[in-house]
Enzyme design. Structure first.
Site, PDB file in Angstrom:
ATOM      1  N   SER A 290       0.452  -1.193  -0.242  1.00  0.00           N
ATOM      2  CA  SER A 290       0.305   0.064   0.203  1.00  0.00           C
ATOM      3  C   SER A 290       0.749   1.024  -0.053  1.00  0.00           C
ATOM      4  O   SER A 290       1.434   0.979  -0.733  1.00  0.00           O
ATOM      5  CB  SER A 290      -0.986   0.465   1.581  1.00  0.00           C
ATOM      6  N   ASP A 301      10.622   4.985  -9.838  1.00  0.00           N
ATOM      7  CA  ASP A 301      10.334   5.862 -11.437  1.00  0.00           C
ATOM      8  C   ASP A 301      11.365   7.199 -11.330  1.00  0.00           C
ATOM      9  O   ASP A 301      11.590   7.513 -12.524  1.00  0.00           O
ATOM     10  CB  ASP A 301       8.505   6.041 -11.315  1.00  0.00           C
ATOM     11  N   LYS A 315      -0.942  -4.520  -2.784  1.00  0.00           N
ATOM     12  CA  LYS A 315      -1.584  -3.823  -2.647  1.00  0.00           C
ATOM     13  C   LYS A 315      -1.423  -2.167  -3.174  1.00  0.00           C
ATOM     14  O   LYS A 315      -1.657  -1.205  -3.041  1.00  0.00           O
ATOM     15  CB  LYS A 315      -1.933  -3.199  -1.320  1.00  0.00           C
TER      16      LYS A 315
END
Length: 525
Positions: A290, A301, A315
């Site tokens: 999460s 990224d 999740k």
């Protein structure tokens, strides 16, 4: 009777349709709402036996949610309060860390500057009564004891306390207050120039806690950082953005969310981050989920740091809390998380198949993914590029680390695991720390002295083995016993440190044998 029921339903449906019309939902099938209400009223009024209406409704809600995704859920009022407390940053009570030893509450540590510390409660005290009612020796469960100790801010409670070396029962009148709930487990210099931070979960105060920890470590000379998110199950989305903002330049995309009825939400890094330069390593494992995946994905990224460990849980569903009038709550999935490169964090699932979903980690273990990088199945249809260096990353569920660290399945012997499962290690440490706390603090003036010089006595190992024998737990041979005792000595030393000092000191010991931490250190050094 039928006409009376119908009139009640029509009245209720009128109110419901009005309320729904004011929300975000569209295309509400009023006939289905009528059917559900009619069924509940019919059962309540006509069924042969009396029924618990509250349970009937809760079962209906749970029945509907079970057919949806694995993370939509319902909690009653008591469960909701218990689940929210660790994330909200505080609760109201007396402020002690405690554990149960021989059916008695033993104080591990009073909260710094909290009500108990101000009143004079110290580590090792046994709280035996609350407002004159015994809580020791009466087999009261932990939740019941906590309910007695907690209470509204400014309310009073009288504690009966037994203290080692003091003959008479001590009495303390304590005024309850707000007690902070910290989400940060450890922050220390793990090597020259390298700081280490372990975050347990993402709560309301996590951003502030991480900011302060980085600030303090930089004063100690930190140039590079190991940020440990292993075993971190997530928490608040806002906290994830606050934490990521410490590492990314202001305005950098952290995460965006999209859903069928929820409009796209874009969340960017805020100003004021303290560590957007310097080498960063983030540690993850199969339990990282999460909000922890949001931070890991954003750092990866933006090519801001190196992700080390094993593929994360996966999740990526956003739950919207729907508060019900009695304090209960539905956490309803309304959208997906996406990393800055566009990856969806959520791993695949089949609606209504929650049992199969819950077996995913076991399946990953069985298929060898946790031990061998070649066993990880990457979805070739979900290929993305990082935003700065253009490296290839994959979607399809979870965050794949840049540097894989296999799970060592030989770490503990079956004999050790059996001893641990039966709580023999925990109980032995509690008893030992309680009896020797003052002696340890006197002998080792600092934790560094303890870490460098303390050796767990053979008598403590013998005691654990004797308790194991009482439960018919035995090693298969002398080699297994020897390895178990070596690991047991190490674990006992770490746990004694936790009970005499705190969590940060515990991590300073166990991290010396943590494969993921050691790999990160190797990369930075």
């Amino acid at each position: 009777m039928k006409q009376k029921l119908f009139l009640i339903i029509v009245s209720l449906c009128g109110l419901t349709s009005c309320a729904l019309a004011q929300g975000e939902a569209a295309e509400i099938d009023i006939e289905q709402i009528r059917k559900l209400q009619y069924a509940q009223l019919a059962i309540t009024n006509l069924y042969v036996d009396s029924v618990d209406q509250k349970k009937l409704v809760e079962d209906a809600i749970n029945g509907m949610l079970e057919k949806l995704d694995p993370h939509s859920s319902y909690t009653n009022a008591e469960q909701t309060k218990k689940l929210n407390e660790p994330l909200e940053g505080n609760f109201e009570g007396i402020g002690v860390q405690f554990n149960m030893l021989d059916d008695t509450l033993v104080v591990i540590q009073p909260t710094s500057k909290g009500p108990s510390e101000r009143a004079g409660i110290v580590a090792g005290d046994r709280i035996v009564s609350v407002d004159g009612e015994p809580i020791a020796g009466v087999k009261m469960d932990r939740d019941s004891i906590m309910r007695k100790l907690r209470g509204p801010k400014d309310s009073k409670v009288v504690l009966g306390v037994v203290r080692r070396g003091v003959k008479d029962l001590l009495t303390f009148k304590i005024t309850r207050d707000k007690i902070p709930v910290n989400t940060l487990d450890a922050a220390y210099m793990i090597a020259p120039g390298i700081g280490y931070i372990h975050l347990d979960r993402f709560g309301a105060t996590s951003g502030e806690e991480i900011h302060t920890a980085i600030q303090n470590l930089q004063k100690e000379g930190m140039r590079d950082l190991i940020f440990d998110l292993t075993m971190n199950g997530g928490g608040y989305l806002g906290a994830a953005v606050d934490v990521a903002s410490e590492f990314l330049p202001q305005g950098s995309l952290v995460v965006y969310t999209e859903g069928r009825t929820a409009s796209k939400q874009v969340l960017n890094a805020k100003s004021g981050g303290l560590f957007n330069k310097g080498r960063l390593t983030i540690l993850v494992d199969e339990y990282t989920a999460s909000a922890a995946e949001i931070v890991s994905g954003a750092v990866q990224d933006h090519d801001r740091g190196t992700i080390v460990g094993r593929r994360t849980f996966g999740k990526g569903l956003v739950q919207r809390p729907v508060e019900l009038p009695d304090g209960s709550m539905i956490r309803l999935t309304v959208s997906h998380y996406y990393t800055p490169s566009g990856r969806c964090i959520q791993k695949p699932y089949v609606k209504g198949e929650k049992e199969e979903y819950s077996e995913d980690l076991n399946n990953r273990y069985t298929h060898g993914e946790l031990m061998h990088v070649d066993s990880i199945h990457l979805d070739s249809s979900k290929v993305y590029k990082t935003l700065v260096e253009g490296r290839t990353v994959y979607g399809g569920g979870g965050i794949m680390p840049d540097v894989f660290v296999p799970l060592d399945t030989t770490t503990y012997t079956p004999y050790y695991r059996a001893i641990s499962r039966n709580s023999l290690i925990t109980q032995a440490v509690l008893k030992f720390a309680d009896e020797h706390r003052a002696e340890l603090k006197s002998t080792y003036k600092t934790f560094d002295e303890y870490k460098a010089n303390y050796e767990v006595p053979q008598s403590l190992l013998d005691e654990v083995e004797a308790k194991a024998k009482e439960k018919d737990l035995k090693p298969k041979d002398e080699d297994e016993r020897a390895k178990t005792l070596t690991d047991l000595r190490f674990s006992l030393k770490a746990l004694i440190a936790y009970n005499v000092w705190d969590r940060s000191e515990y991590y300073q010991i166990i991290n010396t044998k943590n494969d993921i931490v050691q790999k990160a250190l190797q990369l930075l050094q």
